[in-house]
Every structure is written in C-alpha cells, then in structure tokens.
Design an enzyme around this catalytic site. Sequence first.
Site, PDB file in Angstrom:
ATOM      1  N   ASN A   1      29.037  26.341  35.281  1.00 22.72           N
ATOM      2  CA  ASN A   1      29.220  27.555  34.446  1.00 22.72           C
ATOM      3  C   ASN A   1      30.864  27.872  34.730  1.00 22.72           C
ATOM      4  OD1 ASN A   1      29.425  29.665  33.035  1.00 22.72           O
ATOM      5  ND2 ASN A   1      27.417  30.512  33.464  1.00 22.72           N
TER       6      ASN A   1
ATOM      7  N   TYR B   1      34.039  35.601  38.006  1.00 24.09           N
ATOM      8  CA  TYR B   1      33.914  35.975  39.343  1.00 24.09           C
ATOM      9  C   TYR B   1      34.847  36.043  40.227  1.00 24.09           C
ATOM     10  CZ  TYR B   1      28.894  35.865  37.593  1.00 24.09           C
ATOM     11  OH  TYR B   1      27.960  36.059  37.168  1.00 24.09           O
TER      12      TYR B   1
ATOM     13  N   ILE C   1      23.473  38.712  35.730  1.00 22.74           N
ATOM     14  CA  ILE C   1      24.288  39.647  34.807  1.00 22.74           C
ATOM     15  C   ILE C   1      24.334  39.115  33.485  1.00 22.74           C
ATOM     16  CG2 ILE C   1      26.307  38.295  35.789  1.00 22.74           C
ATOM     17  CD1 ILE C   1      27.982  41.078  35.460  1.00 22.74           C
ATOM     18  N   ALA C   2      24.444  39.749  32.569  1.00 24.63           N
ATOM     19  CA  ALA C   2      24.517  39.355  31.056  1.00 24.63           C
ATOM     20  C   ALA C   2      25.220  40.333  30.184  1.00 24.63           C
ATOM     21  CB  ALA C   2      23.029  39.007  30.444  1.00 24.63           C
TER      22      ALA C   2
ATOM     23  N   GLU D   1      25.051  33.505  43.291  1.00 27.60           N
ATOM     24  CA  GLU D   1      24.920  32.133  42.783  1.00 27.60           C
ATOM     25  C   GLU D   1      25.239  31.853  41.282  1.00 27.60           C
ATOM     26  OE1 GLU D   1      22.107  33.275  44.304  1.00 27.60           O
ATOM     27  OE2 GLU D   1      22.197  32.834  46.325  1.00 27.60           O
TER      28      GLU D   1
END
Length: 117
Positions: free
Chosen positions: A78, A85, A38-39, A73
């Site tokens: 991070n 999340y 995801i970005a 993961e």
Amino acid sequence: MSSLDISGNIFLSAVENGETAGYIIGTADGDFAGIDSIAVSPLFRRQGIAEGLIRRFCEIAAQSDSCSSVSLEVRENNLPARALYKKCGFSEIGLRKNFYSAPRENAVVMNKIIKEV
C-alpha cells in the site's frame, strides 16, 4: 470532526456537508498509542482529511503523561498509505511477516514520536 474516547479507545470522524468523509480508530492507553484503522470516502480523498484525522489522533494521544509515540501497521504494497504516513511524520521501523490475510501480505510497522517523556 467529532470524537469519542472510552477507556483509551479513540474514534474520530470527519464530516463534510453532513456526510461522513472519513474516520480513524485507535487506542491510547498508558504509554501505548496505536492506529488500528483509517479510511476516507473516495469522494473526499486528496483533501487533507486523513492528515487531519492523524494529526488530531496524535494530539489526543499526546495528552497522556506517559505516551510518547504512535504506531501502526500498513500493508507492504500500500504505497499511497505509506507515503501519507511518512508525510505525517511516521518512520518505517519494522516488518511483520504474513501479518495480513486475504491476501496474505507483510505489514510494515511505522512509528511517530509525538513527544519526549
């Protein structure tokens, strides 16, 4: 938001003003669903785009009769991603030692229940 679903692979993109703002890539096949990547473009961060992509990914995964959760993961250091999340309903369920390279780092395994089966 646009999507492409081929053989359980899910690719979603968010477009703002004709520009790709972000994307999410993963798999929802049978009883397994996982987010691989995801970005969000720096220009579009902190606008809820990642949350929207994650929410839509989970909605698509939940359409499978046997899929009850989504996993992913994330690099252990991070902290902003881990917080995102958690905000999206994921829980930390484990650790994979030396999962990432360049630099070598542990991965935190996270999971979200999307429906009871």
